[in-house]
Design an enzyme around this catalytic site. Structure first.
Site, PDB file in Angstrom:
ATOM      1  N   ASP A 114     -23.946  21.744 -40.848  1.00  0.00           N
ATOM      2  CA  ASP A 114     -25.297  21.977 -40.324  1.00  0.00           C
ATOM      3  C   ASP A 114     -25.817  23.264 -40.956  1.00  0.00           C
ATOM      4  O   ASP A 114     -25.234  24.340 -40.757  1.00  0.00           O
ATOM      5  CB  ASP A 114     -25.232  22.093 -38.800  1.00  0.00           C
ATOM      6  CG  ASP A 114     -26.604  22.170 -38.141  1.00  0.00           C
ATOM      7  OD1 ASP A 114     -27.614  22.244 -38.861  1.00  0.00           O
ATOM      8  OD2 ASP A 114     -26.659  22.165 -36.894  1.00  0.00           O
TER       9      ASP A 114
ATOM     10  N   GLU B 218     -32.735  15.945 -34.816  1.00  0.00           N
ATOM     11  CA  GLU B 218     -31.277  15.844 -34.884  1.00  0.00           C
ATOM     12  C   GLU B 218     -30.763  14.899 -33.814  1.00  0.00           C
ATOM     13  O   GLU B 218     -31.232  14.897 -32.680  1.00  0.00           O
ATOM     14  CB  GLU B 218     -30.612  17.216 -34.779  1.00  0.00           C
ATOM     15  CG  GLU B 218     -31.048  18.092 -33.642  1.00  0.00           C
ATOM     16  CD  GLU B 218     -30.449  19.493 -33.738  1.00  0.00           C
ATOM     17  OE1 GLU B 218     -29.357  19.645 -34.305  1.00  0.00           O
ATOM     18  OE2 GLU B 218     -31.087  20.436 -33.240  1.00  0.00           O
TER      19      GLU B 218
ATOM     20  N   GLU C 173     -29.305  14.986 -39.184  1.00  0.00           N
ATOM     21  CA  GLU C 173     -30.513  15.792 -38.962  1.00  0.00           C
ATOM     22  C   GLU C 173     -31.330  15.919 -40.238  1.00  0.00           C
ATOM     23  O   GLU C 173     -30.790  16.042 -41.334  1.00  0.00           O
ATOM     24  CB  GLU C 173     -30.111  17.184 -38.469  1.00  0.00           C
ATOM     25  CG  GLU C 173     -31.277  18.112 -38.176  1.00  0.00           C
ATOM     26  CD  GLU C 173     -30.825  19.471 -37.666  1.00  0.00           C
ATOM     27  OE1 GLU C 173     -31.670  20.208 -37.127  1.00  0.00           O
ATOM     28  OE2 GLU C 173     -29.628  19.796 -37.815  1.00  0.00           O
TER      29      GLU C 173
ATOM     30  N   ASP D 146     -34.030  22.622 -41.651  1.00  0.00           N
ATOM     31  CA  ASP D 146     -32.807  22.507 -40.860  1.00  0.00           C
ATOM     32  C   ASP D 146     -32.314  21.071 -41.016  1.00  0.00           C
ATOM     33  O   ASP D 146     -33.076  20.124 -40.798  1.00  0.00           O
ATOM     34  CB  ASP D 146     -33.130  22.832 -39.395  1.00  0.00           C
ATOM     35  CG  ASP D 146     -31.916  22.861 -38.481  1.00  0.00           C
ATOM     36  OD1 ASP D 146     -30.801  22.554 -38.937  1.00  0.00           O
ATOM     37  OD2 ASP D 146     -32.096  23.192 -37.288  1.00  0.00           O
TER      38      ASP D 146
ATOM     39  N   HIS E 245     -35.666  19.883 -31.948  1.00  0.00           N
ATOM     40  CA  HIS E 245     -36.537  20.977 -31.510  1.00  0.00           C
ATOM     41  C   HIS E 245     -37.551  21.308 -32.590  1.00  0.00           C
ATOM     42  O   HIS E 245     -37.445  20.861 -33.742  1.00  0.00           O
ATOM     43  CB  HIS E 245     -35.693  22.216 -31.208  1.00  0.00           C
ATOM     44  CG  HIS E 245     -34.728  22.556 -32.314  1.00  0.00           C
ATOM     45  ND1 HIS E 245     -35.072  23.327 -33.401  1.00  0.00           N
ATOM     46  CD2 HIS E 245     -33.433  22.184 -32.511  1.00  0.00           C
ATOM     47  CE1 HIS E 245     -34.028  23.424 -34.214  1.00  0.00           C
ATOM     48  NE2 HIS E 245     -33.020  22.737 -33.703  1.00  0.00           N
TER      49      HIS E 245
ATOM     50  N   HIS F 241     -35.709  27.743 -33.147  1.00  0.00           N
ATOM     51  CA  HIS F 241     -35.702  26.880 -31.959  1.00  0.00           C
ATOM     52  C   HIS F 241     -36.963  27.128 -31.145  1.00  0.00           C
ATOM     53  O   HIS F 241     -37.054  28.107 -30.410  1.00  0.00           O
ATOM     54  CB  HIS F 241     -34.461  27.141 -31.089  1.00  0.00           C
ATOM     55  CG  HIS F 241     -33.218  26.499 -31.598  1.00  0.00           C
ATOM     56  ND1 HIS F 241     -32.447  27.064 -32.587  1.00  0.00           N
ATOM     57  CD2 HIS F 241     -32.616  25.328 -31.273  1.00  0.00           C
ATOM     58  CE1 HIS F 241     -31.417  26.274 -32.841  1.00  0.00           C
ATOM     59  NE2 HIS F 241     -31.495  25.220 -32.066  1.00  0.00           N
TER      60      HIS F 241
END
Length: 298
Positions: free
Chosen positions: A90, A194, A283, A101, A161, A169
């Site tokens: 990740d 994700e 993700e 991300d 998110h 976040h």
């Protein structure tokens, strides 16, 4: 053309952050093999992000088997990958504070391809569902359905998110299950989409390891070392997570703990499913458009 209220400059930074991250995944994934050092993988990926004119949006997470999030190796950590490990990589990149991300799960055992396929299918379903005006609970339903259709459980207390400026976040939350709670997505929303599929009960709990930190409440501090660290974080990280190995500051570990105890810094503990369970994560970063979404991390 940038969607919604996203400026062309921000759009360019978001695209560059996604392109860098995609390239680093392509370079890093083939290096993940049994007996390879976990720290060497994290260090390689973070170095390549910087080489490509990005910065890590957060420390590279390497989650193994039941670990779902926030596990990071340290230089003193001699852990290597095992030939039966389920490994989730990740990673995030920021360019001028605008983030990408993404995550991928690698099955070194070759026996958990159906679990990995479940989180991948859930991510694909979510990306097909996302567009301006769609409720976040509808996205969660598409994720849950894809995972359950393949015989696994979604992790109900983890979620996708938003991604903000120097903030990894933010709202909105994208649940892994259908829900009446939430909001409608808007054009220009930047999302970390994700999905988490598990062989376990479908919940994670906090472990004891805390190696990721972020600025939580910025307030004046008296001692010199704390001021030095906070000045550095305000300049380079703002609200983005960091780890102590990134900074060469005397007494850093004690300084971080002191600031955490005062509520200035917050730690992100490792999140785990129950022992013996496995978690697969998939993700991408997506920007909501009027009729769908643009994925920046492919």
């Amino acid at each position: 053309m940038a969607p919604g209220d996203v400026s062309e400059e921000t759009w360019s930074d978001l695209q560059k952050a996604g392109e860098i991250l995609s390239q680093v995944f392509d370079e890093t994934i083939p290096r993940i093999e049994p007996e390879v050092s976990q720290f060497e993988i994290a260090d390689f990926a973070e170095t390549r992000i910087r080489d490509l004119d990005g910065s890590p949006a957060f420390p590279v997470n390497i989650n193994i088997n039941e670990e779902a999030s926030h596990a990071i190796p340290t230089p003193a950590d001699e852990s290597t990958f095992g030939d039966a490990d389920l490994v989730t990589l990740d990673m995030g990149v920021h360019v001028n504070g605008w983030c990408s991300d993404a995550a991928v799960t690698i099955d070194l055992s070759g026996t958990h391809d159906e679990l990995v396929a479940a989180s991948d299918a859930a991510l694909a379903a979510a990306l097909r569902t996302i567009e301006a005006g769609v409720h976040t609970g509808t996205v969660g339903h598409s994720i849950e359905q894809a995972i359950r259709d393949r015989g696994f459980r979604p992790v109900v207390n983890l979620a996708g998110h938003g991604l903000g400026h120097y903030d990894a976040h933010t709202a909105p939350m994208l649940p892994n299950t259908g829900s009446d709670n939430g909001i409608e997505l808007s054009e220009g929303d930047v999302l970390a989409v994700e999905t988490f599929a598990t062989t376990g009960r479908g919940r994670v709990t906090e472990g004891s390891d805390e190696r990721i930190f972020r600025l939580d409440t910025d307030r004046p501090v008296r001692d010199r070392r704390s001021r030095k660290l906070l000045d550095t974080l305000r300049e380079t990280r703002r609200n983005l997570p960091f780890t102590t190995r990134w900074y060469d500051i005397s007494g850093l570990t004690m300084t971080v703990r002191n600031l955490e105890n005062k509520g200035v810094l917050k730690s992100d503990p490792v999140l785990k499913a129950e022992r013996g369970a496995l978690v697969s994560q998939s993700e991408h970063t997506a920007i909501v458009t009027a009729n769908g979404c643009t994925v920046t991390t492919r």
